[in-house]
Design a protein around this motif. Structure first.
Motif, short mmCIF file in Angstrom:
data_model
loop_
_atom_site.label_atom_id
_atom_site.label_comp_id
_atom_site.label_asym_id
_atom_site.label_seq_id
_atom_site.Cartn_x
_atom_site.Cartn_y
_atom_site.Cartn_z
N ALA A 15 0.83 -1.20 0.00
CA ALA A 15 0.00 0.00 0.00
C ALA A 15 0.86 1.25 0.00
N ILE A 16 1.95 1.24 0.75
CA ILE A 16 2.82 2.41 0.81
C ILE A 16 3.50 2.63 -0.54
N HIS A 17 3.74 1.55 -1.26
CA HIS A 17 4.35 1.66 -2.58
C HIS A 17 3.36 2.13 -3.63
N ASP A 18 2.11 1.68 -3.55
CA ASP A 18 1.12 1.96 -4.59
C ASP A 18 0.28 3.21 -4.33
N TYR A 19 0.26 3.70 -3.10
CA TYR A 19 -0.60 4.82 -2.74
C TYR A 19 0.17 5.89 -1.98
N THR A 20 -0.34 7.11 -2.08
CA THR A 20 0.12 8.20 -1.22
C THR A 20 -0.86 8.28 -0.06
N ILE A 21 -0.37 8.11 1.16
CA ILE A 21 -1.23 8.10 2.33
C ILE A 21 -1.44 9.54 2.79
N LEU A 22 -2.70 9.99 2.78
CA LEU A 22 -3.02 11.36 3.15
C LEU A 22 -3.31 11.50 4.64
N GLU A 23 -3.96 10.50 5.22
CA GLU A 23 -4.38 10.56 6.62
C GLU A 23 -4.57 9.13 7.11
N THR A 24 -4.44 8.92 8.43
CA THR A 24 -4.69 7.59 9.00
C THR A 24 -5.71 7.69 10.13
N VAL A 25 -6.47 6.61 10.27
CA VAL A 25 -7.51 6.53 11.30
C VAL A 25 -7.44 5.15 11.93
N GLU A 26 -7.52 5.08 13.26
CA GLU A 26 -7.54 3.81 13.96
C GLU A 26 -8.98 3.34 14.15
N ALA A 27 -9.21 2.04 13.93
CA ALA A 27 -10.55 1.49 14.09
C ALA A 27 -10.46 0.10 14.70
N GLY A 28 -11.50 -0.25 15.45
CA GLY A 28 -11.62 -1.60 15.96
C GLY A 28 -12.31 -2.47 14.93
N MET A 29 -12.30 -3.78 15.15
CA MET A 29 -12.95 -4.71 14.22
C MET A 29 -13.91 -5.60 14.97
N VAL A 30 -15.04 -5.92 14.33
CA VAL A 30 -15.98 -6.88 14.88
C VAL A 30 -15.55 -8.24 14.35
N LEU A 31 -15.11 -9.10 15.26
CA LEU A 31 -14.59 -10.42 14.88
C LEU A 31 -15.52 -11.51 15.39
N GLN A 32 -15.46 -12.67 14.73
CA GLN A 32 -16.30 -13.80 15.11
C GLN A 32 -15.43 -14.94 15.60
N GLY A 33 -15.86 -15.59 16.64
CA GLY A 33 -15.28 -16.85 17.11
C GLY A 33 -13.77 -16.88 17.19
N THR A 34 -13.16 -17.67 16.33
CA THR A 34 -11.73 -17.95 16.42
C THR A 34 -10.88 -16.98 15.61
N GLU A 35 -11.48 -15.91 15.07
CA GLU A 35 -10.70 -14.97 14.25
C GLU A 35 -9.59 -14.30 15.04
N ILE A 36 -9.83 -13.95 16.29
CA ILE A 36 -8.80 -13.28 17.08
C ILE A 36 -7.62 -14.21 17.34
N LYS A 37 -7.89 -15.50 17.48
CA LYS A 37 -6.79 -16.46 17.68
C LYS A 37 -5.94 -16.56 16.43
N SER A 38 -6.57 -16.55 15.27
CA SER A 38 -5.82 -16.58 14.01
C SER A 38 -5.01 -15.30 13.84
N ILE A 39 -5.58 -14.16 14.21
CA ILE A 39 -4.86 -12.89 14.10
C ILE A 39 -3.65 -12.89 15.02
N ARG A 40 -3.82 -13.36 16.25
CA ARG A 40 -2.69 -13.40 17.18
C ARG A 40 -1.59 -14.34 16.70
N ASN A 41 -1.96 -15.37 15.93
CA ASN A 41 -0.95 -16.27 15.35
C ASN A 41 -0.31 -15.66 14.10
N GLY A 42 -0.79 -14.50 13.67
CA GLY A 42 -0.22 -13.85 12.50
C GLY A 42 -0.72 -14.40 11.18
#
Length: 152
Positions: A15-42
């Protein structure tokens, strides 16, 4: 080379290569079941991801979160659209910015903050081919200057 944050799970370097980043915003995500475990495993891929705003709500699309290996029949769909948790003011400002032609919302990185998975959304404008070449030239020049200063 930049040091990776200890809580950063995945970054969208393309994304940094293909786009010029104008602004950033932090957001949370609504996850289901085992998604957080997969995210923590990378086990997440942001490469083709993007965000949209529908009916006053923000959604994250094309972000692949692999099914959890120790999960069961209740595992999640890897490419489903995930709702983003943001304040109304932030969403309205993003609506105003994305009305302009060529502006899109892309996920830049996913990290864990206070036990919750957060995504850093970038308001981005696509780069032309010659812009990418100029950035590469500038990086090379800066790298050579750093090398020369380091060797003194």
């Amino acid at each position: 080379m930049k040091k990776k944050d200890s809580n950063t799970i995945a970054q969208n370097r393309k994304a940094i290569h293909d786009y010029t980043i104008l602004e950033t915003v932090e957001a949370g995500m609504v996850l289901q079941g085992t998604e957080i475990k997969s995210i923590r495993n990378g086990r997440i891929n942001l490469k083709d991801g993007f965000a949209t705003i529908r009916n006053g709500e923000a959604y994250l699309h094309n972000v692949h979160i692999s099914p959890y290996e120790q999960g069961n029949i209740f595992n999640h769909d890897p490419l489903r659209a995930r709702k983003l948790l943001m304040k109304k003011k932030q969403i309205h400002s993003l609506i105003g910015e994305t009305k302009n032609a060529g502006i899109t919302l892309i996920p830049l990185k996913i990290y864990i903050k206070n036990g919750f998975a957060k995504v850093l959304i970038g308001v981005a404008k696509g780069k032309k081919q010659y812009d990418k070449r100029e950035d590469l030239k500038r990086k090379d020049i800066n790298r050579e200057v750093e090398r020369a200063l380091k060797n003194r």
